[in-house]
Design an enzyme around this catalytic site. Structure first.
Site, PDB file in Angstrom:
ATOM      1  N   ASP A  64      34.430 -27.360 -24.551  1.00 48.19           N
ATOM      2  CA  ASP A  64      33.021 -27.880 -25.237  1.00 48.19           C
ATOM      3  C   ASP A  64      32.258 -26.723 -25.389  1.00 48.19           C
ATOM      4  O   ASP A  64      32.249 -25.578 -24.403  1.00 48.19           O
ATOM      5  CB  ASP A  64      32.714 -29.038 -24.821  1.00 48.19           C
ATOM      6  CG  ASP A  64      32.024 -28.978 -23.554  1.00 48.19           C
ATOM      7  OD1 ASP A  64      32.298 -27.929 -22.711  1.00 48.19           O
ATOM      8  OD2 ASP A  64      31.279 -30.113 -23.112  1.00 48.19           O
ATOM      9  N   TYR A  66      28.785 -24.465 -25.088  1.00 43.39           N
ATOM     10  CA  TYR A  66      27.912 -24.273 -23.853  1.00 43.39           C
ATOM     11  C   TYR A  66      26.619 -25.161 -24.302  1.00 43.39           C
ATOM     12  O   TYR A  66      26.325 -25.490 -25.306  1.00 43.39           O
ATOM     13  CB  TYR A  66      27.165 -22.792 -24.001  1.00 43.39           C
ATOM     14  CG  TYR A  66      28.139 -21.678 -23.855  1.00 43.39           C
ATOM     15  CD1 TYR A  66      28.625 -21.411 -22.756  1.00 43.39           C
ATOM     16  CD2 TYR A  66      28.309 -20.425 -24.724  1.00 43.39           C
ATOM     17  CE1 TYR A  66      29.641 -20.459 -22.459  1.00 43.39           C
ATOM     18  CE2 TYR A  66      28.977 -19.480 -24.712  1.00 43.39           C
ATOM     19  CZ  TYR A  66      29.619 -19.370 -23.195  1.00 43.39           C
ATOM     20  OH  TYR A  66      30.672 -18.329 -23.126  1.00 43.39           O
ATOM     21  N   PHE A  77      33.104 -19.381 -26.628  1.00 40.96           N
ATOM     22  CA  PHE A  77      32.633 -18.416 -25.370  1.00 40.96           C
ATOM     23  C   PHE A  77      31.618 -17.415 -26.109  1.00 40.96           C
ATOM     24  O   PHE A  77      31.259 -16.635 -25.494  1.00 40.96           O
ATOM     25  CB  PHE A  77      33.844 -17.554 -25.022  1.00 40.96           C
ATOM     26  CG  PHE A  77      35.041 -18.293 -24.406  1.00 40.96           C
ATOM     27  CD1 PHE A  77      34.793 -18.441 -23.135  1.00 40.96           C
ATOM     28  CD2 PHE A  77      36.369 -18.651 -25.125  1.00 40.96           C
ATOM     29  CE1 PHE A  77      35.778 -19.376 -22.240  1.00 40.96           C
ATOM     30  CE2 PHE A  77      37.260 -19.422 -24.496  1.00 40.96           C
ATOM     31  CZ  PHE A  77      36.824 -19.725 -23.131  1.00 40.96           C
ATOM     32  N   HIS A 186      41.524 -20.231 -16.610  1.00 40.94           N
ATOM     33  CA  HIS A 186      40.216 -20.181 -17.443  1.00 40.94           C
ATOM     34  C   HIS A 186      39.279 -18.852 -16.801  1.00 40.94           C
ATOM     35  O   HIS A 186      39.447 -18.384 -15.555  1.00 40.94           O
ATOM     36  CB  HIS A 186      39.249 -21.271 -17.107  1.00 40.94           C
ATOM     37  CG  HIS A 186      38.183 -21.390 -18.205  1.00 40.94           C
ATOM     38  ND1 HIS A 186      37.112 -21.037 -18.051  1.00 40.94           N
ATOM     39  CD2 HIS A 186      38.239 -22.282 -19.507  1.00 40.94           C
ATOM     40  CE1 HIS A 186      36.325 -21.142 -19.085  1.00 40.94           C
ATOM     41  NE2 HIS A 186      37.117 -22.048 -19.949  1.00 40.94           N
TER      42      HIS A 186
END
Length: 226
Positions: A64, A66, A77, A186
């Protein structure tokens, strides 16, 4: 909420007519009118608008947006040019440096990747300020799953980069043998040392693209003059 206006519109139009989307739209409208929500409403569909379906070469799946002030702008990202680089992206840049020798830039603005055909897609497209995963389960997953199914059916080779368990759970939807699936932990500080570092996703992606006669990605994000 800015609409999708390019070649993504036709395959995704059936979703806009489904009951879940009507409910999602109503929820999102209420949220934006009553709370601080990221990204800005006009940026929600930037991943689709910046990277037309016909141009997609690579898909990077995030979770989801930031949830810090001014960070999210619709690409997973990525942050706007004047925002501090978040820890996960610092680790992505570190791996990129080790993998391809790219220098680590002074910004986290990844639009250059999107413009070259890297779809930077979060599975949930909005979030309440300072509340991670606060819009999980309101309907976005159904919408982005539809987009992933559309991508799976594309008959040209695409690289899917799945970092972390939520992204890897989408693997069952990807059964087209033309595509390459790259999986790793991740890049967040909590998990990057469990195998994200050293996974070399960028060189693997470019090697695959070149093998199929597709222009590789220039992964170098340039410094922005101060």
């Amino acid at each position: 909420m800015a609409a999708i206006s390019n070649d993504w519109l036709e395959p995704l139009t059936p979703e806009f007519r489904k009951p879940y989307y009507a409910k999602l739209y109503k929820t999102i409208l209420t949220e934006y009118n009553s709370r601080l929500i990221f990204p800005a409403a006009d940026d929600i569909f930037n991943a689709f608008n910046f990277t037309p379906l016909s141009k997609v070469k690579v898909v990077i799946l995030g979770q989801d947006p930031y949830h810090g002030d001014g960070q999210a702008h619709g690409l997973c990202f990525s942050v706007k040019p004047d925002v501090d680089i978040p820890p996960s992206l610092v680790n992505i840049y570190t791996e990129l440096h080790e993998d391809l020798g790219c220098y680590i830039p002074n910004n986290g603005y990844l639009k250059k990747w999107a413009d070259q055909g890297v779809l930077l897609l979060n599975t949930v497209l909005t979030v309440r300020a300072h509340q991670a995963n606060s819009h999980r389960g309101i309907g976005w997953e159904e919408f982005t799953d539809a987009a992933i199914r559309v991508l799976n059916e594309v008959e040209r080779p695409i690289v899917f980069i799945l970092w972390g368990r939520p992204a890897q759970m989408k693997k069952t939807m990807l059964n087209n043998p033309k595509h390459l699936i790259l999986e790793a932990p991740h890049p967040s500080p909590l998990s990057a040392y469990r195998g994200f570092f050293g996974s070399r996703p960028f060189s693997q992606t470019n090697n695959f693209l070149k093998e199929h006669g597709i222009e590789p990605i220039d992964w170098q994000i340039e410094n922005i003059p101060s």
